[in-house]
Design a protein around this motif. Structure first.
Motif, PDB file in Angstrom:
ATOM      1  N   GLU A  40       0.845  -1.240   0.063  1.00  0.00           N
ATOM      2  CA  GLU A  40      -0.070   0.065  -0.058  1.00  0.00           C
ATOM      3  C   GLU A  40       0.945   1.125   0.107  1.00  0.00           C
ATOM      4  OE1 GLU A  40      -2.816   0.929   3.256  1.00  0.00           O
ATOM      5  OE2 GLU A  40      -3.669   2.254   2.071  1.00  0.00           O
ATOM      6  N   GLY A  42       0.894   5.084   0.304  1.00  0.00           N
ATOM      7  CA  GLY A  42       0.443   6.226   1.134  1.00  0.00           C
ATOM      8  C   GLY A  42      -0.844   5.747   1.885  1.00  0.00           C
ATOM      9  N   PHE A  43      -0.373   5.037   3.054  1.00  0.00           N
ATOM     10  CA  PHE A  43      -1.341   4.593   3.960  1.00  0.00           C
ATOM     11  C   PHE A  43      -2.001   5.410   4.931  1.00  0.00           C
ATOM     12  CE2 PHE A  43       2.792   3.517   5.636  1.00  0.00           C
ATOM     13  CZ  PHE A  43       3.033   4.306   6.836  1.00  0.00           C
ATOM     14  N   GLY A  44      -1.326   6.819   4.820  1.00  0.00           N
ATOM     15  CA  GLY A  44      -2.067   7.688   5.729  1.00  0.00           C
ATOM     16  C   GLY A  44      -1.974   7.430   7.246  1.00  0.00           C
ATOM     17  N   ILE A  64       3.805   1.931   2.580  1.00  0.00           N
ATOM     18  CA  ILE A  64       4.951   2.863   2.521  1.00  0.00           C
ATOM     19  C   ILE A  64       4.183   4.365   2.666  1.00  0.00           C
ATOM     20  CG2 ILE A  64       6.966   3.849   1.210  1.00  0.00           C
ATOM     21  CD1 ILE A  64       6.910   1.256  -0.477  1.00  0.00           C
ATOM     22  N   ASP A  65       4.850   5.372   3.328  1.00  0.00           N
ATOM     23  CA  ASP A  65       4.331   6.707   3.367  1.00  0.00           C
ATOM     24  C   ASP A  65       5.419   7.497   4.271  1.00  0.00           C
ATOM     25  OD1 ASP A  65       2.707   9.191   4.030  1.00  0.00           O
ATOM     26  OD2 ASP A  65       0.993   7.872   3.886  1.00  0.00           O
ATOM     27  N   VAL A  66       5.497   8.703   3.480  1.00  0.00           N
ATOM     28  CA  VAL A  66       6.416   9.559   4.019  1.00  0.00           C
ATOM     29  C   VAL A  66       5.882  10.304   5.381  1.00  0.00           C
ATOM     30  CG1 VAL A  66       7.488  10.399   1.901  1.00  0.00           C
ATOM     31  CG2 VAL A  66       5.460  11.485   2.634  1.00  0.00           C
ATOM     32  N   ASP A  91       9.398   6.330   3.846  1.00  0.00           N
ATOM     33  CA  ASP A  91       9.980   6.633   2.624  1.00  0.00           C
ATOM     34  C   ASP A  91       9.303   7.211   1.341  1.00  0.00           C
ATOM     35  OD1 ASP A  91      12.974   5.973   2.928  1.00  0.00           O
ATOM     36  OD2 ASP A  91      12.502   4.168   3.526  1.00  0.00           O
ATOM     37  N   ALA A  93       7.813   6.536  -1.805  1.00  0.00           N
ATOM     38  CA  ALA A  93       7.455   5.298  -2.403  1.00  0.00           C
ATOM     39  C   ALA A  93       8.121   5.152  -3.826  1.00  0.00           C
ATOM     40  CB  ALA A  93       5.920   5.267  -2.509  1.00  0.00           C
ATOM     41  N   PHE A 112      -4.659   4.331  -2.541  1.00  0.00           N
ATOM     42  CA  PHE A 112      -6.004   4.867  -2.085  1.00  0.00           C
ATOM     43  C   PHE A 112      -5.924   6.213  -1.725  1.00  0.00           C
ATOM     44  CE2 PHE A 112      -6.614   0.333  -0.187  1.00  0.00           C
ATOM     45  CZ  PHE A 112      -7.065  -0.141  -1.628  1.00  0.00           C
ATOM     46  N   PHE A 113      -6.614   7.017  -2.596  1.00  0.00           N
ATOM     47  CA  PHE A 113      -6.949   8.488  -2.440  1.00  0.00           C
ATOM     48  C   PHE A 113      -5.553   9.416  -2.212  1.00  0.00           C
ATOM     49  CE2 PHE A 113     -10.346   5.863  -1.178  1.00  0.00           C
ATOM     50  CZ  PHE A 113     -11.358   6.725  -1.885  1.00  0.00           C
ATOM     51  N   PRO A 114      -4.587   9.003  -3.340  1.00  0.00           N
ATOM     52  CA  PRO A 114      -3.465   9.882  -3.355  1.00  0.00           C
ATOM     53  C   PRO A 114      -3.902  11.267  -3.518  1.00  0.00           C
ATOM     54  CG  PRO A 114      -3.628   8.981  -5.610  1.00  0.00           C
ATOM     55  CD  PRO A 114      -4.735   8.142  -4.625  1.00  0.00           C
ATOM     56  N   ASP A 115      -3.029  12.194  -2.778  1.00  0.00           N
ATOM     57  CA  ASP A 115      -3.105  13.824  -2.750  1.00  0.00           C
ATOM     58  C   ASP A 115      -3.613  14.248  -4.338  1.00  0.00           C
ATOM     59  OD1 ASP A 115      -2.216  14.521  -0.041  1.00  0.00           O
ATOM     60  OD2 ASP A 115      -0.537  13.543  -0.939  1.00  0.00           O
ATOM     61  N   LEU A 127       1.305  11.869  -7.670  1.00  0.00           N
ATOM     62  CA  LEU A 127       1.882  10.724  -7.643  1.00  0.00           C
ATOM     63  C   LEU A 127       1.674   9.849  -8.840  1.00  0.00           C
ATOM     64  CD1 LEU A 127       3.485   8.683  -5.829  1.00  0.00           C
ATOM     65  CD2 LEU A 127       1.526   7.786  -4.752  1.00  0.00           C
ATOM     66  N   HIS A 189      -9.957   6.925   5.513  1.00  0.00           N
ATOM     67  CA  HIS A 189     -10.128   8.252   5.995  1.00  0.00           C
ATOM     68  C   HIS A 189     -10.308   9.574   5.016  1.00  0.00           C
ATOM     69  CE1 HIS A 189      -9.339  11.442   9.234  1.00  0.00           C
ATOM     70  NE2 HIS A 189      -8.419  12.019   8.298  1.00  0.00           N
TER      71      HIS A 189
HETATM   72  C1  LIG Z   1      -4.375  12.082   0.746  1.00  0.00           C
HETATM   73  S1  LIG Z   1      -3.581  11.016   1.734  1.00  0.00           S
HETATM   74  C2  LIG Z   1      -4.495   9.472   1.811  1.00  0.00           C
HETATM   75  C3  LIG Z   1      -4.162   8.526   2.801  1.00  0.00           C
HETATM   76  C4  LIG Z   1      -4.996   7.378   2.930  1.00  0.00           C
HETATM   77  N1  LIG Z   1      -4.568   6.323   1.970  1.00  0.00           N
HETATM   78  C5  LIG Z   1      -6.356   7.354   3.056  1.00  0.00           C
HETATM   79  O1  LIG Z   1      -6.971   7.310   1.942  1.00  0.00           O
HETATM   80  O2  LIG Z   1      -6.932   7.901   3.993  1.00  0.00           O
HETATM   81  C6  LIG Z   1      -2.072  10.590   0.586  1.00  0.00           C
HETATM   82  C7  LIG Z   1      -1.042   9.991   1.519  1.00  0.00           C
HETATM   83  O3  LIG Z   1      -0.061   9.680   0.527  1.00  0.00           O
HETATM   84  C8  LIG Z   1       1.355  10.133   1.187  1.00  0.00           C
HETATM   85  N2  LIG Z   1       2.433  10.338   0.261  1.00  0.00           N
HETATM   86  C9  LIG Z   1       2.260  11.221  -0.755  1.00  0.00           C
HETATM   87  N3  LIG Z   1       3.501  11.139  -1.557  1.00  0.00           N
HETATM   88  C10 LIG Z   1       3.991  10.098  -1.207  1.00  0.00           C
HETATM   89  C11 LIG Z   1       5.342   9.287  -1.628  1.00  0.00           C
HETATM   90  N4  LIG Z   1       5.917   9.768  -2.581  1.00  0.00           N
HETATM   91  N5  LIG Z   1       5.458   8.374  -0.872  1.00  0.00           N
HETATM   92  C12 LIG Z   1       4.797   7.801   0.061  1.00  0.00           C
HETATM   93  N6  LIG Z   1       3.802   8.326   0.537  1.00  0.00           N
HETATM   94  C13 LIG Z   1       3.354   9.502  -0.067  1.00  0.00           C
HETATM   95  C14 LIG Z   1       1.094  11.297   2.113  1.00  0.00           C
HETATM   96  O4  LIG Z   1       1.881  11.434   3.081  1.00  0.00           O
HETATM   97  C15 LIG Z   1      -0.364  10.733   2.434  1.00  0.00           C
HETATM   98  O5  LIG Z   1      -0.173  10.194   3.918  1.00  0.00           O
END
Ligand SMILES: C[S@@+](CC[C@H](N)C(=O)[O-])C[C@H]1O[C@@H](n2cnc3c(N)ncnc32)[C@H](O)[C@@H]1O
Length: 211
Positions: A40, A42-44, A64-66, A91, A93, A112-115, A127, A189
């Protein structure tokens, strides 16, 4: 990070955390079995990863999430639930996929639900891009799955366009290109937040073509 999240790093990173080093990750060594691996990105807050891992004990999960506070919360919950099939990476991703994941080693990748980066001038920060899809196409096993979801319609169509253009995946969504939320995907979320704002939800499922 909260005190509890910091403590979770101190107490549980050694057991459940993975650092991307100079070598590729050896999944058999890490998990002590040969179960399929789902990643997964960007697990938030990590709650969806916890639910999927608890519901699928014969599958290994890497998240993986930063975002460190989310990783702290996830570490705490993995330990509290005693889950042995989840590992956490804090780190970027794309770097992890390029440098630490063996070719054709992943059975499923979940994004799931990338920014959404809704402003046009920010689209380049998204992403899901041609480069991202290219590295995924090399890391996902033949017949493996790429599953994305978003609450931003225009990004949903961009996902389809970029993945179709790679020529390495087959869309599983019939004529619309989208699928209903598969039963294995819990609500996230950000999905709930989008629903409160009146957004729709688009799930996109692709199978990697055989080599
Ligand atoms: C909008 S949030 C969605 C979180 C979760 N998937 C949800 O649906 O609730 C996007 C997530 O992607 C992570 N993220 C963005 N770019 C990333 C990257 N290059 N590598 C890892 N994580 C990343 C962010 O830190 C954030 O937690």
């Amino acid at each position: 990070m909260t005190k509890a999240q910091k403590e979770a790093f101190e107490c549980h990173w050694e057991t459940y955390g993975l650092d991307a080093g100079a070598c590729s990750l050896n999944f058999c060594h890490i998990f002590g079995n040969q179960f399929p691996v789902w990643l997964e990105v960007g697990f938030g807050n990590g709650d969806v990863l916890i639910e999927m891992a608890a519901a699928n004990p014969d599958t290994n999960f890497i998240g993986i999430d930063v975002y460190k506070p989310g990783a702290g919360r996830l570490l705490k919950n993995i330990a509290a639930r005693g889950l042995s099939n989840v590992r956490v990476m804090c780190d970027d991703a794309v770097t992890v996929l390029q440098c630490a994941i063996e070719p054709e080693s992943l059975d499923r990748v979940l994004v799931f639900f990338p920014d959404p980066w809704p402003k046009k001038k920010h689209h380049k920060r998204r992403l899901v891009s041609a480069d991202f899809v290219h590295v995924l196409s090399e890391r996902i096993a033949p017949d493996g799955v790429l599953h994305l979801a978003t609450d931003w319609e225009e990004y949903a169509y961009q996902m389809i366009e970029v993945i179709d253009s790679s020529g390495r995946f087959v869309n599983d969504g019939g004529t619309s290109g989208f699928v209903d939320r598969p039963v294995y995907r819990p609500e996230t979320h950000f999905e709930r937040r989008g629903a409160r704002l009146g957004h729709g939800i688009w799930d996109v499922l692709y199978k990697r073509k055989p080599a």
